[in-house]
Design a protein around this motif. Structure first.
Motif, PDB file in Angstrom:
ATOM      1  N   ARG A 224     -12.513  26.260 -24.689  1.00 12.42           N
ATOM      2  CA  ARG A 224     -12.505  26.098 -23.229  1.00 12.42           C
ATOM      3  C   ARG A 224     -11.317  26.827 -22.604  1.00 12.42           C
ATOM      4  NH1 ARG A 224     -12.731  19.654 -22.772  1.00 12.42           N
ATOM      5  NH2 ARG A 224     -11.048  19.981 -24.291  1.00 12.42           N
ATOM      6  N   GLY A 225     -10.229  26.924 -23.351  1.00 11.19           N
ATOM      7  CA  GLY A 225      -9.047  27.594 -22.835  1.00 11.19           C
ATOM      8  C   GLY A 225      -9.203  29.088 -22.672  1.00 11.19           C
ATOM      9  N   LEU A 226     -10.261  29.658 -23.247  1.00  3.70           N
ATOM     10  CA  LEU A 226     -10.504  31.099 -23.124  1.00  3.70           C
ATOM     11  C   LEU A 226     -11.372  31.447 -21.919  1.00  3.70           C
ATOM     12  CD1 LEU A 226     -11.251  31.920 -26.884  1.00  3.70           C
ATOM     13  CD2 LEU A 226      -9.080  32.169 -25.654  1.00  3.70           C
ATOM     14  N   SER A 227     -11.814  30.449 -21.155  1.00  3.37           N
ATOM     15  CA  SER A 227     -12.752  30.678 -20.050  1.00  3.37           C
ATOM     16  C   SER A 227     -12.088  31.490 -18.935  1.00  3.37           C
ATOM     17  CB  SER A 227     -13.236  29.344 -19.493  1.00  3.37           C
ATOM     18  OG  SER A 227     -13.833  28.558 -20.500  1.00  3.37           O
ATOM     19  N   ASN A 228     -12.871  32.424 -18.377  1.00  4.92           N
ATOM     20  CA  ASN A 228     -12.366  33.242 -17.264  1.00  4.92           C
ATOM     21  C   ASN A 228     -13.278  33.206 -16.048  1.00  4.92           C
ATOM     22  OD1 ASN A 228     -14.518  34.730 -18.180  1.00  4.92           O
ATOM     23  ND2 ASN A 228     -13.315  36.530 -18.803  1.00  4.92           N
ATOM     24  N   SER A 229     -14.292  32.336 -16.056  1.00  2.34           N
ATOM     25  CA  SER A 229     -15.206  32.208 -14.925  1.00  2.34           C
ATOM     26  C   SER A 229     -15.902  30.857 -15.007  1.00  2.34           C
ATOM     27  CB  SER A 229     -16.254  33.323 -14.942  1.00  2.34           C
ATOM     28  OG  SER A 229     -17.151  33.159 -16.037  1.00  2.34           O
TER      29      SER A 229
ATOM     30  N   SER B 176      -1.958  14.758 -18.970  1.00  4.47           N
ATOM     31  CA  SER B 176      -2.466  16.138 -19.092  1.00  4.47           C
ATOM     32  C   SER B 176      -1.956  17.060 -18.006  1.00  4.47           C
ATOM     33  CB  SER B 176      -3.999  16.132 -19.103  1.00  4.47           C
ATOM     34  OG  SER B 176      -4.483  15.465 -20.247  1.00  4.47           O
ATOM     35  N   ALA B 177      -2.005  16.614 -16.741  1.00  2.00           N
ATOM     36  CA  ALA B 177      -1.592  17.486 -15.642  1.00  2.00           C
ATOM     37  C   ALA B 177      -0.105  17.407 -15.356  1.00  2.00           C
ATOM     38  CB  ALA B 177      -2.386  17.143 -14.376  1.00  2.00           C
ATOM     39  N   THR B 178       0.467  16.228 -15.515  1.00  2.00           N
ATOM     40  CA  THR B 178       1.865  16.035 -15.118  1.00  2.00           C
ATOM     41  C   THR B 178       2.858  16.281 -16.244  1.00  2.00           C
ATOM     42  OG1 THR B 178       1.650  13.669 -15.587  1.00  2.00           O
ATOM     43  CG2 THR B 178       1.280  14.380 -13.319  1.00  2.00           C
ATOM     44  N   VAL B 179       2.427  16.164 -17.498  1.00  2.00           N
ATOM     45  CA  VAL B 179       3.333  16.334 -18.645  1.00  2.00           C
ATOM     46  C   VAL B 179       2.920  17.525 -19.506  1.00  2.00           C
ATOM     47  CG1 VAL B 179       4.286  15.280 -20.726  1.00  2.00           C
ATOM     48  CG2 VAL B 179       3.879  13.866 -18.684  1.00  2.00           C
TER      49      VAL B 179
ATOM     50  N   TRP C 223      -3.089  24.881 -18.166  1.00  2.00           N
ATOM     51  CA  TRP C 223      -4.231  24.109 -18.652  1.00  2.00           C
ATOM     52  C   TRP C 223      -4.854  24.717 -19.903  1.00  2.00           C
ATOM     53  CZ3 TRP C 223      -9.257  25.998 -18.991  1.00  2.00           C
ATOM     54  CH2 TRP C 223      -9.530  27.216 -18.352  1.00  2.00           C
ATOM     55  N   ARG C 224      -4.790  26.036 -20.055  1.00  2.00           N
ATOM     56  CA  ARG C 224      -5.398  26.667 -21.229  1.00  2.00           C
ATOM     57  C   ARG C 224      -4.715  26.202 -22.525  1.00  2.00           C
ATOM     58  NH1 ARG C 224      -8.648  30.891 -19.428  1.00  2.00           N
ATOM     59  NH2 ARG C 224      -8.261  31.506 -17.250  1.00  2.00           N
ATOM     60  N   ASN C 225      -3.412  26.156 -22.504  1.00  2.00           N
ATOM     61  CA  ASN C 225      -2.683  25.713 -23.693  1.00  2.00           C
ATOM     62  C   ASN C 225      -2.899  24.227 -23.979  1.00  2.00           C
ATOM     63  OD1 ASN C 225      -1.619  28.262 -24.189  1.00  2.00           O
ATOM     64  ND2 ASN C 225       0.167  27.904 -22.891  1.00  2.00           N
TER      65      ASN C 225
ATOM     66  N   MET D 104      -5.795  22.808 -23.621  1.00  2.00           N
ATOM     67  CA  MET D 104      -7.053  22.830 -24.371  1.00  2.00           C
ATOM     68  C   MET D 104      -6.821  23.169 -25.842  1.00  2.00           C
ATOM     69  SD  MET D 104      -9.408  22.156 -22.054  1.00  2.00           S
ATOM     70  CE  MET D 104      -8.250  21.161 -21.102  1.00  2.00           C
ATOM     71  N   TYR D 105      -5.957  24.137 -26.087  1.00  2.00           N
ATOM     72  CA  TYR D 105      -5.660  24.529 -27.473  1.00  2.00           C
ATOM     73  C   TYR D 105      -4.994  23.373 -28.231  1.00  2.00           C
ATOM     74  CZ  TYR D 105      -6.188  29.191 -25.354  1.00  2.00           C
ATOM     75  OH  TYR D 105      -6.649  30.295 -24.666  1.00  2.00           O
ATOM     76  N   PHE D 106      -4.053  22.707 -27.565  1.00  2.00           N
ATOM     77  CA  PHE D 106      -3.318  21.621 -28.217  1.00  2.00           C
ATOM     78  C   PHE D 106      -4.244  20.464 -28.560  1.00  2.00           C
ATOM     79  CE2 PHE D 106      -0.853  17.659 -27.897  1.00  2.00           C
ATOM     80  CZ  PHE D 106       0.065  17.873 -28.910  1.00  2.00           C
ATOM     81  N   TYR D 107      -5.077  20.053 -27.613  1.00  2.18           N
ATOM     82  CA  TYR D 107      -5.993  18.948 -27.882  1.00  2.18           C
ATOM     83  C   TYR D 107      -7.022  19.329 -28.950  1.00  2.18           C
ATOM     84  CZ  TYR D 107      -4.184  16.478 -23.762  1.00  2.18           C
ATOM     85  OH  TYR D 107      -3.378  15.821 -22.861  1.00  2.18           O
ATOM     86  N   GLY D 108      -7.391  20.605 -28.989  1.00  2.00           N
ATOM     87  CA  GLY D 108      -8.293  21.060 -30.039  1.00  2.00           C
ATOM     88  C   GLY D 108      -7.678  20.885 -31.418  1.00  2.00           C
ATOM     89  N   GLY D 109      -6.392  21.178 -31.536  1.00  6.28           N
ATOM     90  CA  GLY D 109      -5.706  20.987 -32.811  1.00  6.28           C
ATOM     91  C   GLY D 109      -5.656  19.530 -33.227  1.00  6.28           C
ATOM     92  N   LEU D 110      -5.455  18.618 -32.271  1.00  7.87           N
ATOM     93  CA  LEU D 110      -5.435  17.193 -32.587  1.00  7.87           C
ATOM     94  C   LEU D 110      -6.794  16.725 -33.111  1.00  7.87           C
ATOM     95  CD1 LEU D 110      -3.420  15.611 -29.604  1.00  7.87           C
ATOM     96  CD2 LEU D 110      -2.647  16.013 -31.942  1.00  7.87           C
ATOM     97  N   SER D 111      -7.866  17.173 -32.483  1.00  8.02           N
ATOM     98  CA  SER D 111      -9.206  16.778 -32.926  1.00  8.02           C
ATOM     99  C   SER D 111      -9.480  17.253 -34.350  1.00  8.02           C
ATOM    100  CB  SER D 111     -10.266  17.335 -31.968  1.00  8.02           C
ATOM    101  OG  SER D 111     -10.108  16.816 -30.666  1.00  8.02           O
TER     102      SER D 111
END
Length: 415
Positions: A102-107, A164-167, A175-177, A179-186
């Motif tokens: 999701r972090g790679l989305s551009n549209s 997510s938004a404030t920290v 926001w892209r990073n 997505m990457y971080f939460y992907g690693g946790l999963s």
């Protein structure tokens, strides 16, 4: 020797089920919930980056559940056929990979596709976790165990909006990073299932090799009226909450002028009190011997609270959110318990039954957010009134669901 071994075999399972419940809780938090609940509070940043309007945001929020309409029954069959450990190990890792995409989305279209792709694999997790708990816990402990499992979801649903938004976004650089971080946790949770997951030995043979053919399972389950009414109850209930929670932070920021932290904090508070109350509600249900009584109260409270949000002063919004949140996870926990306790379902058909119900539920999850958001053109209050009306429909459907608590069993036996 053989008989002694077979007698002792269930004992390790009796202890190990608590480890499985703990891993299930972690799975709900870091795989099912946080990567999902982070989206509403990040929509402001995402929409500014990708140029999205309100209806497109509602569509993205809805498409996250669209896959569930198509894969929920398949999810139940997968766990029935291949075992819950294998499915959870593989699909937690897949949730991590697709979540990071999701972090790679551009549209709008790329984001919609990656969110849909993530939904395909993510929505298999709750069904499989529910079946896992149902396999390891039976009888009087089932309601409590379902409640504990729901705590995991509640923690994730609370933490996602809270941080997510404030920290996380400021700390990770956008926001892209996140997505990457939460992907690693999963993905890490998937490794946890590989290392420590296990099938209950007394049922492993039936869950992996003695599965019921799809046609046979469906032909039996589609005749259970209570299953359909339970699914419709959840369709309207989840549709109400999905629409409200996806829209609320944006409404409070843009229409009420709230600060980001305060607007996002309402969702965090909503999920936090839900997490705190889910186990007590499950235990209360076991104690009073009724599931439906608590569900009726939950729907009435939700109806009143969602209706009043756009009318009351700012301070009262916190009160309404907290009252509605009391029953959020508890409602899901008790309806799932009813399903597994419904005569004709049981362990044998549990995966397929969960799949059918979740398929129905996701219709509401997909359609409610964009429909409600589109009504803002009529007035700022209209989306909330629409979502509140879904609670009325849920009340009607719940009336046709058969009670499974022990009080009904006593009444039936004495009749």
């Amino acid at each position: 020797m053989t008989s002694d071994f077979s007698i002792e075999l269930p004992q390790p399972d009796d202890k190990y089920k608590w480890y499985i419940l703990a891993i299930s809780l972690v799975t709900g938090t870091f795989v099912s919930a946080i990567p999902f609940s982070c989206m509403p509070v990040l929509f402001k940043e995402i929409s500014e980056d990708l140029g999205l309007d309100l209806v497109q945001i509602g569509t993205i929020w809805g498409v996250a559940s669209l896959a569930g309409i198509f894969i929920s029954i398949g999810a139940g069959l997968l766990s029935d056929r291949f075992g819950v450990k294998n499915i959870l190990s593989i699909f937690c890792i897949l949730v991590g990979i697709t979540g990071a995409l999701r972090g790679l989305s551009n549209s709008f279209f790329v984001l919609a596709f990656t969110v849909f792709l993530n939904g395909i694999v993510r929505l298999i997790i709750p069904i499989t976790v529910t079946k896992t708990i149902g396999l390891w816990f039976r009888g009087k402990n089932l309601g409590m165990a379902m409640g504990v499992g729901a705590v995991g979801m509640g923690l994730g649903l609370m933490l996602g909006p809270m941080i997510s938004a404030t920290v996380m976004s400021p700390a990770l650089g956008g926001w892209r990073n996140v997505m990457y971080f939460y992907g690693g946790l999963s993905a890490a949770v998937g490794i946890l299932w590989i290392a420590f997951g296990r099938e209950p030995s007394q049922t492993s043979s039936t869950t992996t090799s003695g599965t019921v053919p799809l046609r046979q399972a469906l032909s039996k389950l589609i005749r259970l009226k209570s299953l359909w009414f339970l699914g419709l109850t959840l369709l309207f209930r989840v549709g109400c909450l999905m629409g409200m929670t996806g829209y609320l932070p944006l409404y409070l920021r843009d229409q009420r002028g709230w600060e980001i932290a305060a607007a996002d904090g309402t969702l965090a508070a909503f999920y936090a009190i839900s997490t705190v109350c889910v186990v007590p509600l499950s235990i209360l249900s076991d104690k009073i011997g009724s599931r439906k009584l608590i569900l009726y109260i939950a729907l009435i409270v939700g109806l009143v609270c969602v209706s009043l949000i756009p009318i009351v002063e700012d301070g009262m919004i916190w009160v309404l959110i907290l009252l509605a949140g009391v029953f959020m996870d508890g409602f899901m926990s008790l309806t799932t318990t009813i399903l597994l306790e419904t005569e004709g379902v049981g362990v044998k058909y549990s995966g397929t039954a969960l799949g059918i119900v979740f398929t129905i539920v996701h219709i509401g999850s997909v359609s409610s957010p964009p429909l409600g958001n589109s009504l803002e053109r009529i007035g700022q209050q209209a989306p909330f009134f629409f979502w509140a009306s879904l609670s009325i429909a849920a009340l009607v459907m719940l009336a046709f669901v058969r009670e499974t608590g022990w009080r009904r069993t006593i009444r039936t036996a004495s009749a």
